[in-house]
Design an enzyme around this catalytic site. Structure first.
Site, PDB file in Angstrom:
ATOM      1  N   CYS A  13     -38.891  13.856 -27.399  1.00  0.00           N
ATOM      2  CA  CYS A  13     -38.829  13.920 -25.933  1.00  0.00           C
ATOM      3  C   CYS A  13     -38.947  15.387 -25.524  1.00  0.00           C
ATOM      4  O   CYS A  13     -39.456  16.205 -26.295  1.00  0.00           O
ATOM      5  CB  CYS A  13     -37.553  13.268 -25.394  1.00  0.00           C
ATOM      6  SG  CYS A  13     -36.012  14.054 -25.913  1.00  0.00           S
ATOM      7  N   ASN A  16     -34.683  17.009 -26.365  1.00  0.00           N
ATOM      8  CA  ASN A  16     -33.994  16.523 -27.584  1.00  0.00           C
ATOM      9  C   ASN A  16     -32.473  16.485 -27.402  1.00  0.00           C
ATOM     10  O   ASN A  16     -31.719  16.665 -28.350  1.00  0.00           O
ATOM     11  CB  ASN A  16     -34.377  17.360 -28.820  1.00  0.00           C
ATOM     12  CG  ASN A  16     -33.978  16.730 -30.151  1.00  0.00           C
ATOM     13  OD1 ASN A  16     -33.679  17.447 -31.104  1.00  0.00           O
ATOM     14  ND2 ASN A  16     -33.961  15.419 -30.258  1.00  0.00           N
ATOM     15  N   CYS A  18     -31.323  14.014 -24.757  1.00  0.00           N
ATOM     16  CA  CYS A  18     -31.061  12.718 -24.101  1.00  0.00           C
ATOM     17  C   CYS A  18     -31.817  11.585 -24.795  1.00  0.00           C
ATOM     18  O   CYS A  18     -31.231  10.804 -25.541  1.00  0.00           O
ATOM     19  CB  CYS A  18     -31.429  12.772 -22.619  1.00  0.00           C
ATOM     20  SG  CYS A  18     -30.423  13.936 -21.659  1.00  0.00           S
ATOM     21  N   ARG A  19     -33.122  11.479 -24.561  1.00  0.00           N
ATOM     22  CA  ARG A  19     -33.844  10.275 -24.982  1.00  0.00           C
ATOM     23  C   ARG A  19     -34.114  10.198 -26.478  1.00  0.00           C
ATOM     24  O   ARG A  19     -33.836   9.164 -27.110  1.00  0.00           O
ATOM     25  CB  ARG A  19     -35.172  10.172 -24.215  1.00  0.00           C
ATOM     26  CG  ARG A  19     -34.977   9.951 -22.737  1.00  0.00           C
ATOM     27  CD  ARG A  19     -36.235  10.218 -21.963  1.00  0.00           C
ATOM     28  NE  ARG A  19     -36.597  11.640 -22.001  1.00  0.00           N
ATOM     29  CZ  ARG A  19     -37.722  12.140 -21.549  1.00  0.00           C
ATOM     30  NH1 ARG A  19     -38.639  11.344 -21.039  1.00  0.00           N
ATOM     31  NH2 ARG A  19     -37.946  13.439 -21.598  1.00  0.00           N
ATOM     32  N   SER A  20     -34.700  11.251 -27.066  1.00  0.00           N
ATOM     33  CA  SER A  20     -35.074  11.108 -28.487  1.00  0.00           C
ATOM     34  C   SER A  20     -33.862  11.048 -29.422  1.00  0.00           C
ATOM     35  O   SER A  20     -33.903  10.283 -30.395  1.00  0.00           O
ATOM     36  CB  SER A  20     -36.089  12.172 -28.924  1.00  0.00           C
ATOM     37  OG  SER A  20     -35.575  13.478 -28.832  1.00  0.00           O
ATOM     38  N   ASP A 130     -37.061  10.257 -17.931  1.00  0.00           N
ATOM     39  CA  ASP A 130     -36.143  11.363 -18.199  1.00  0.00           C
ATOM     40  C   ASP A 130     -34.878  11.195 -17.347  1.00  0.00           C
ATOM     41  O   ASP A 130     -34.959  11.193 -16.121  1.00  0.00           O
ATOM     42  CB  ASP A 130     -36.879  12.657 -17.825  1.00  0.00           C
ATOM     43  CG  ASP A 130     -36.070  13.898 -18.132  1.00  0.00           C
ATOM     44  OD1 ASP A 130     -34.864  13.773 -18.410  1.00  0.00           O
ATOM     45  OD2 ASP A 130     -36.659  14.985 -18.087  1.00  0.00           O
TER      46      ASP A 130
END
Ligand code: 4NP
Length: 161
Positions: A13, A16, A18-20, A130
């Site tokens: 993401c 690095n 939050c999402r990934s 995001d």
């Protein structure tokens, strides 16, 4: 014990935090539950460098912990060209991440590069939004999408093992 080489999967993401890392934690839980941790290796990274060395965002960790995912030991790092040699599957959280990865990809690699949610069966969207500047419910939406992607990705990777 499998004699095959493990499949190395990298989630990417922007930050690095939050999402990934959420994808890393959720997918690792699925892989362990399936008894495939020797065959599928998992990591995550960000295209940006702002949060290198940091733990995931506290809002991300709290939302994940409510569903039983442990993320406290993860630390952010930045993706680089060498990752295309070390990973077999590189999956972007959104189209901007994918474009950045395509621009970085060395010409001689045979990696599978794509969007994570393309593996989610029945997902209404193709990008994980995001959540960084949004409200609290964004973190639960991220988890919902990532859980769907993780299930579909595990099914797809079983065919490669
Ligand atoms: P991520 O979220 O890409 O899911 O880790 C973000 C984290 C930080 C920033 C942007 C997105 N940031 O601009 O600092």
């Amino acid at each position: 014990m499998s004699v095959r080489k493990p499949v190395n999967v990298l989630f990417v993401c922007l930050g690095n935090i939050c999402r990934s890392p959420t994808a890393e934690a959720v997918f690792r839980e699925r892989v362990i539950a399936a008894g495939l941790e020797e065959q599928i290796r998992i990591d995550s990274a960000g295209t940006g460098d702002w949060h290198i060395g940091r733990a995931p965002d506290p809002r991300t960790r709290e939302a994940a912990a409510r569903r039983g995912y442990q993320m406290d030991s993860l630390r952010a790092r930045q993706v680089g060209p060498q990752d295309f040699y070390e990973f077999d599957v590189v999956l972007a959280m959104d189209n901007a991440n994918l474009a950045d990865l395509q621009a970085m990809q060395p010409a001689d690699v045979t990696v599978t590069l794509g969007r994570f949610l393309d593996y989610a069966s029945g997902a209404a969207v193709s990008e994980v939004p995001d959540p960084y500047y949004g409200g609290e419910d964004g973190f639960d939406q991220v988890l919902d999408l990532i859980e769907g992607g993780a299930d579909g990705l595990l099914d797809a990777l079983r065919e490669r093992l």
